[in-house]
Scaffold this active site. Sequence first.
Site, PDB file in Angstrom:
ATOM      1  N   ASP A   1       6.200   3.638  -9.190  1.00  0.00           N
ATOM      2  CA  ASP A   1       5.458   4.848  -9.546  1.00  0.00           C
ATOM      3  C   ASP A   1       6.351   6.044  -9.244  1.00  0.00           C
ATOM      4  O   ASP A   1       6.512   6.441  -8.091  1.00  0.00           O
ATOM      5  CB  ASP A   1       4.155   4.938  -8.746  1.00  0.00           C
ATOM      6  CG  ASP A   1       3.347   6.194  -9.077  1.00  0.00           C
ATOM      7  OD1 ASP A   1       3.812   7.002  -9.913  1.00  0.00           O
ATOM      8  OD2 ASP A   1       2.250   6.368  -8.509  1.00  0.00           O
TER       9      ASP A   1
ATOM     10  N   GLN B   1       0.850  -1.201   0.000  1.00  0.00           N
ATOM     11  CA  GLN B   1       0.000   0.000   0.000  1.00  0.00           C
ATOM     12  C   GLN B   1       0.884   1.249   0.000  1.00  0.00           C
ATOM     13  O   GLN B   1       0.972   1.946   1.011  1.00  0.00           O
ATOM     14  CB  GLN B   1      -0.927   0.002   1.213  1.00  0.00           C
ATOM     15  CG  GLN B   1      -1.847  -1.197   1.305  1.00  0.00           C
ATOM     16  CD  GLN B   1      -2.812  -1.098   2.465  1.00  0.00           C
ATOM     17  OE1 GLN B   1      -3.431  -0.059   2.706  1.00  0.00           O
ATOM     18  NE2 GLN B   1      -2.952  -2.182   3.213  1.00  0.00           N
ATOM     19  N   PRO B   2       1.530   1.542  -1.121  1.00  0.00           N
ATOM     20  CA  PRO B   2       2.520   2.630  -1.136  1.00  0.00           C
ATOM     21  C   PRO B   2       1.933   4.036  -1.124  1.00  0.00           C
ATOM     22  O   PRO B   2       2.682   5.001  -1.014  1.00  0.00           O
ATOM     23  CB  PRO B   2       3.284   2.369  -2.442  1.00  0.00           C
ATOM     24  CG  PRO B   2       2.300   1.671  -3.321  1.00  0.00           C
ATOM     25  CD  PRO B   2       1.476   0.823  -2.404  1.00  0.00           C
ATOM     26  N   LYS B   3       0.612   4.154  -1.231  1.00  0.00           N
ATOM     27  CA  LYS B   3       0.007   5.494  -1.242  1.00  0.00           C
ATOM     28  C   LYS B   3      -0.938   5.655  -0.054  1.00  0.00           C
ATOM     29  O   LYS B   3      -2.119   5.933  -0.189  1.00  0.00           O
ATOM     30  CB  LYS B   3      -0.724   5.737  -2.562  1.00  0.00           C
ATOM     31  CG  LYS B   3       0.219   5.825  -3.750  1.00  0.00           C
ATOM     32  CD  LYS B   3      -0.482   6.260  -5.018  1.00  0.00           C
ATOM     33  CE  LYS B   3       0.510   6.444  -6.149  1.00  0.00           C
ATOM     34  NZ  LYS B   3      -0.132   6.893  -7.411  1.00  0.00           N
ATOM     35  N   ASN B   4      -0.364   5.493   1.101  1.00  0.00           N
ATOM     36  CA  ASN B   4      -1.111   5.541   2.351  1.00  0.00           C
ATOM     37  C   ASN B   4      -0.350   6.455   3.307  1.00  0.00           C
ATOM     38  O   ASN B   4       0.801   6.185   3.646  1.00  0.00           O
ATOM     39  CB  ASN B   4      -1.233   4.111   2.914  1.00  0.00           C
ATOM     40  CG  ASN B   4      -1.944   4.035   4.247  1.00  0.00           C
ATOM     41  OD1 ASN B   4      -1.837   4.926   5.086  1.00  0.00           O
ATOM     42  ND2 ASN B   4      -2.659   2.950   4.465  1.00  0.00           N
TER      43      ASN B   4
END
Length: 349
Positions: A162, A128-131
């Site tokens: 990304d 979950q790299p966008k948390n």
Amino acid sequence: MLEDDESGAEHGSPLRGQAEDQRLDLPRYTLYRNRKEWSDVTPVPQDDGPYPVVQIVYSEKFKDVYDYFRAVLQLDERSERAFQLTADAIELNAANYTVWHFRRVLLQSLEKDLREEMNYITAIIEDQPKNYQVWHHRRVLVEWLKDPSQELEFIADILNQDAKNYHAWQHRQWVIQEFKLWDDELQYVNQLLKEDVRNNSAWNQRYFVISNTTGYSDPAVLQQEVRYTLEMIKTAPHNESAWNYLKGILQDRGLSEYPCLLEQILDLQKTHSSPYLFAFLVDMYEDLLDTSCENKEDTLNKALELCETLAKEKDTIRREYWRYVGRCLKKKYTGSIESEDSPASSPTA
């Protein structure tokens, strides 16, 4: 998410209920309310008020885990079982700030191995790299450990997935600034821009690094950056990021003040038809009008002509904006041009 996939089981669907049982951890998952070791804790249900507007249909597992989490939070129970409970709560919702905060309280109270916790948060970020919460948790761990040795490589791996991950860039800037890891960062940015000149995050990082190291006041640094940016613009003239960077490093000093820049941009115009090039020229002519250019009327006409070209051909989606810019320029500078051209009033006898 688990709560979405499993919600059917709460409404008596045998297939959904069976599927939920199969998905729960093997061996067969036991709800907290059915665990003997938790019999001394009274769960605290979520209170959505008497008239919830949009009531979320949580799965039985989600309600069970969070009812017990609220209970241990109210009791401020600092135990190994509470620590394990936070892991179950995070698995169901890794964006819950309160769970992460309480987990950090437990990490310190129980004197847990922070290296193990780094491995734990690494796995979650990779998933979950966008948390926001997971990156903040990692930052706190790095602060506690006072060890940034893994960070730049780890962040680079995340950015490989990304390149514009805001959370990863924010963490990278904090690590570099906090631990003074500036030495190789410009080289890293160069590589990113070589791979993708349109990487606006890398252009932002370039500005961040130079602003915090050499700065742009050194003429040699500024000359190098202008030259570098113009070369990048030639490879991709429709890339707005490079134009924004060029404007950003020059605007405080005056776009028109940099030697021979106008001539270089006009030369580029002959072979590169980019709306960003035309817009940059408008900014340069406006800067000239604010300074002591020799022929203000001619400069204004050039700026107005560019605005009209942008409105009609180059940037039609912002047609009204460019016509507005043209009207503002005309209103602002026509009067000053006329006053300069008018003869001085005769002295009164």
